[in-house]
Design a protein around this motif. Structure first.
Motif, PDB file in Angstrom:
ATOM      1  N   SER A 416       0.385  -1.103   0.551  1.00  0.00           N
ATOM      2  CA  SER A 416      -0.495   0.188   0.184  1.00  0.00           C
ATOM      3  C   SER A 416       0.900   1.561  -0.058  1.00  0.00           C
ATOM      4  CB  SER A 416      -0.618  -0.032   1.486  1.00  0.00           C
ATOM      5  OG  SER A 416      -1.561   1.707   1.454  1.00  0.00           O
ATOM      6  N   ILE A 417       0.053   2.436  -0.914  1.00  0.00           N
ATOM      7  CA  ILE A 417       1.161   4.128  -1.365  1.00  0.00           C
ATOM      8  C   ILE A 417       0.874   4.349   0.597  1.00  0.00           C
ATOM      9  CG2 ILE A 417       1.397   5.962  -1.822  1.00  0.00           C
ATOM     10  CD1 ILE A 417       1.538   3.595  -3.333  1.00  0.00           C
ATOM     11  N   GLY A 418       0.054   3.786   1.597  1.00  0.00           N
ATOM     12  CA  GLY A 418      -0.164   4.245   2.505  1.00  0.00           C
ATOM     13  C   GLY A 418       0.588   4.306   3.916  1.00  0.00           C
ATOM     14  N   MET A 437       5.153   8.098  -5.464  1.00  0.00           N
ATOM     15  CA  MET A 437       4.956   8.086  -6.914  1.00  0.00           C
ATOM     16  C   MET A 437       5.344   7.219  -7.545  1.00  0.00           C
ATOM     17  SD  MET A 437       3.459  10.809  -6.404  1.00  0.00           S
ATOM     18  CE  MET A 437       2.983  11.085  -8.552  1.00  0.00           C
ATOM     19  N   GLU A 438       6.762   6.977  -6.769  1.00  0.00           N
ATOM     20  CA  GLU A 438       7.048   5.153  -7.765  1.00  0.00           C
ATOM     21  C   GLU A 438       6.502   4.248  -7.625  1.00  0.00           C
ATOM     22  OE1 GLU A 438       9.696   3.109 -10.140  1.00  0.00           O
ATOM     23  OE2 GLU A 438       9.750   5.450 -10.205  1.00  0.00           O
ATOM     24  N   ALA A 439       5.868   4.111  -6.227  1.00  0.00           N
ATOM     25  CA  ALA A 439       5.235   3.026  -5.700  1.00  0.00           C
ATOM     26  C   ALA A 439       4.146   2.702  -6.804  1.00  0.00           C
ATOM     27  CB  ALA A 439       4.828   2.625  -4.704  1.00  0.00           C
ATOM     28  N   LEU A 440       2.839   3.782  -6.974  1.00  0.00           N
ATOM     29  CA  LEU A 440       2.383   4.190  -7.608  1.00  0.00           C
ATOM     30  C   LEU A 440       2.106   4.141  -8.838  1.00  0.00           C
ATOM     31  CD1 LEU A 440      -1.108   5.655  -7.023  1.00  0.00           C
ATOM     32  CD2 LEU A 440       0.323   7.836  -7.169  1.00  0.00           C
ATOM     33  N   HIS A 441       3.133   4.663  -9.396  1.00  0.00           N
ATOM     34  CA  HIS A 441       3.607   4.525 -11.277  1.00  0.00           C
ATOM     35  C   HIS A 441       3.614   2.958 -11.698  1.00  0.00           C
ATOM     36  CE1 HIS A 441       3.504   9.099 -10.964  1.00  0.00           C
ATOM     37  NE2 HIS A 441       3.001   8.954 -11.545  1.00  0.00           N
ATOM     38  N   SER A 442       4.689   2.484 -10.250  1.00  0.00           N
ATOM     39  CA  SER A 442       5.399   0.687 -11.516  1.00  0.00           C
ATOM     40  C   SER A 442       4.572  -0.311 -10.657  1.00  0.00           C
ATOM     41  CB  SER A 442       6.700   1.397 -10.695  1.00  0.00           C
ATOM     42  OG  SER A 442       6.752   0.917  -8.918  1.00  0.00           O
ATOM     43  N   ALA A 447       7.862  -1.344   0.183  1.00  0.00           N
ATOM     44  CA  ALA A 447       8.921  -2.078   1.390  1.00  0.00           C
ATOM     45  C   ALA A 447      10.025  -2.396   0.439  1.00  0.00           C
ATOM     46  CB  ALA A 447       8.076  -2.794   1.652  1.00  0.00           C
ATOM     47  N   GLU A 448       9.692  -2.594  -0.729  1.00  0.00           N
ATOM     48  CA  GLU A 448      10.200  -2.822  -2.236  1.00  0.00           C
ATOM     49  C   GLU A 448      11.248  -1.933  -2.394  1.00  0.00           C
ATOM     50  OE1 GLU A 448      10.753  -5.261  -6.780  1.00  0.00           O
ATOM     51  OE2 GLU A 448       8.367  -4.994  -5.114  1.00  0.00           O
ATOM     52  N   LEU A 449      10.371  -0.855  -2.669  1.00  0.00           N
ATOM     53  CA  LEU A 449      11.596   0.395  -2.931  1.00  0.00           C
ATOM     54  C   LEU A 449      12.216   0.999  -2.033  1.00  0.00           C
ATOM     55  CD1 LEU A 449       8.751   1.699  -4.871  1.00  0.00           C
ATOM     56  CD2 LEU A 449      10.591   0.805  -5.267  1.00  0.00           C
ATOM     57  N   VAL A 450      12.122   0.838  -1.012  1.00  0.00           N
ATOM     58  CA  VAL A 450      12.695   1.298   0.056  1.00  0.00           C
ATOM     59  C   VAL A 450      14.474   0.623   0.206  1.00  0.00           C
ATOM     60  CG1 VAL A 450      12.948   1.519   2.733  1.00  0.00           C
ATOM     61  CG2 VAL A 450      10.950   2.947   1.752  1.00  0.00           C
ATOM     62  N   LEU A 451      14.485  -0.488   0.044  1.00  0.00           N
ATOM     63  CA  LEU A 451      15.602  -1.494   0.373  1.00  0.00           C
ATOM     64  C   LEU A 451      15.734  -1.421  -0.657  1.00  0.00           C
ATOM     65  CD1 LEU A 451      13.343  -4.487   2.126  1.00  0.00           C
ATOM     66  CD2 LEU A 451      15.223  -2.783   3.360  1.00  0.00           C
TER      67      LEU A 451
END
Length: 475
Positions: A416-418, A437-442, A447-451
């Motif tokens: 979730s974006i939240g 924004m990256e999570a929303l578009h991709s 959590a995956e993007l943060v890592l």
């Protein structure tokens, strides 16, 4: 008298009774009399009878019993009649003659017909106790003795208030049962993380347990408000007689009859300080009905949530799974519908309508009496009965059987974006916005993007995503 009715009354065992309109033949075995007969013919409205509200029958029996004891205490009834009426009232209160209360609950006359139904039944039971035939009113009369020192205008409202207090007991118990069911689920799901939502959009994480605890709290609040509103209903106007002046009630009657009635019912009854006002006012019922509407609206909101949260199972939220209690479709195999929340929603809509009826009936009162208390009683009684059954059904057939898929909910939180909101204090607003924004578009998880961006280590992220921290449970 219509021809058909003449044939009916001459071919059955009857007794002749008289009222101001004239003579009528009454079935010999009936404990009711001519006044009840005429009212039964006049009011065929709901398809229900007074017998469908046993609380009212008990309440009327106690009112008449208290009046008989008071009249005997003040020397207005001799020992023989007072004892017979007292014994008859006890038998009526025990439900022995419920089938003799044959009138429609919705009626004209401000409840006079109901009062006379009670007077006649009690009088005829008392006559049999004394060894006399039903209808032999020279020995004990419905008006002169059972209704002594009373008017419909104080006996009926008092009985209605007592019946309402009696009817509230199972409702309060049912609300408590539903609250307990929610609290058990709050404990069961206390560490199951899910996404909270505002305006149907992802908001911030919470636990399923917190959601159920919130419902339990709102039910407790409504339980307490209902208990408080019943305190207003325990103020009675018995002794007011016709319009509140106490005409035909002897000195000392009002205080004594309230004391006897409180003892008989176990309720904390008190006499209104102004009987003229009390005889014309139905404000306590308006307030009580408003609380019942509040209960209904809160229940309906909970059921709306249950239906949304269980939507799916593949194309909806599917946060929770309601117990399957029946097949959902005649054409779609495997479909299961949220039928229990749906029926409680419908109960709530009815209660809102009943409250509107009470509102209009209260407003329609004129001068020294409100003639519309019968429909007020009917509406509040149905509200309480339906809400009682609704709470019990919701607790037993829905809430108690709810399950969750903890792993699926956890994955949903991580996707979730939240989730970014929980990381914002550590990452800062700018980086959190970038990740969101990256999570929303991709379509990838936060959590995956943060890592991947090496903004946090796996250990740091795991600590931040602990259920206790996500749901803010450590406070």
């Amino acid at each position: 008298m219509p021809f058909k009715e003449k044939i009916m009354t001459t071919t059955m065992n009857t007794r002749l009774e008289h009222d101001l309109i004239g003579d009528r033949e009454v079935p010999a075995e009936a404990y009711w009399g001519v006044h009840t007969l005429r009212a039964a013919e006049n009011f065929r409205i709901t398809g229900q009878t007074l017998a469908d509200n046993p609380h009212l029958i008990v309440a009327f029996a106690r009112v008449k019993q208290a009046a008989a004891r008071t009249n005997h205490q003040l020397g207005l009834l001799n020992d023989t009649r007072a004892t017979a009426i007292d014994q008859a009232c006890e038998r009526v209160a025990n439900g022995e003659f419920n089938d003799q209360f044959i009138l429609d609950p919705v009626q004209g006359g401000a409840g006079t017909s109901t009062n006379m139904n009670a007077n006649e039944v009690i009088a005829n039971v008392a006559l049999e106790i004394l060894g006399h035939a039903k209808g032999d009113y020279q020995h004990l009369h419905p008006n002169d003795h059972v209704n002594l020192s009373q008017s419909t205008n104080d006996a009926y409202p008092t009985a209605v208030k007592i019946a309402t207090c009696f009817a509230a007991r199972p409702l309060l118990a049912a609300m408590g049962e539903l609250e307990d069911a929610c609290r058990r689920k709050a404990v069961e799901f206390r560490s199951v993380v899910k996404m909270g939502r505002t305006q149907l959009q992802d908001a911030v994480p919470m636990t399923v347990g917190q959601e159920f605890e919130g419902w339990a709290v709102t039910l407790r609040e409504d339980h307490d408000r209902l208990s408080e509103s019943l305190q207003l209903v325990t103020e009675i106007n018995l002794g007011a007689t016709a319009i509140g002046t106490g005409l035909n009630a002897p000195v000392g009657y009002t205080e004594a009859v309230c004391s006897h009635l409180a003892q008989l019912t176990g309720l904390p009854l008190s006499t209104s300080p102004n009987l003229v006002e009390a005889t014309s006012d139905v404000g306590s019922f308006v307030h009580l009905s408003g609380v019942l509407k509040r209960v209904a609206i809160k229940l309906s909101k909970i059921c709306n949530d249950l239906r949304l949260l269980s939507s799916g199972p593949r194309a909806g939220l599917n946060d929770i799974q309601l117990p399957a209690v029946q097949s959902g479709s005649s054409i779609m195999p495997g479909k299961v519908n949220p039928v229990i929340p749906e029926v409680v929603n419908q109960i709530a809509y009815q209660v809102v309508g009943y409250d509107a009826t009470v509102t209009m009936a209260a407003e329609g009162g004129q001068l020294q009496l409100n003639a519309f208390e019968p429909v007020i009683l009917h509406s509040i009684g149905l509200s309480m009965k339906h809400l009682t059954n609704g709470c019990t059904t919701l607790a037993q057939k829905c809430i108690s059987g709810i399950t969750v898929d903890e792993d699926a909910l956890r994955r949903q939180v991580e996707q979730s974006i939240g989730l970014v909101t929980a990381l914002n204090p550590v990452l800062g607003y700018a980086q959190s916005t970038m990740i969101a924004m990256e999570a929303l578009h991709s379509g990838r998880g936060v959590a995956e993007l943060v890592l991947e961006c090496k903004l946090l280590t796996a250990t740091e992220l795991a600590e931040l995503l602990r259920p206790e921290r996500l749901a803010n449970l450590q406070k």
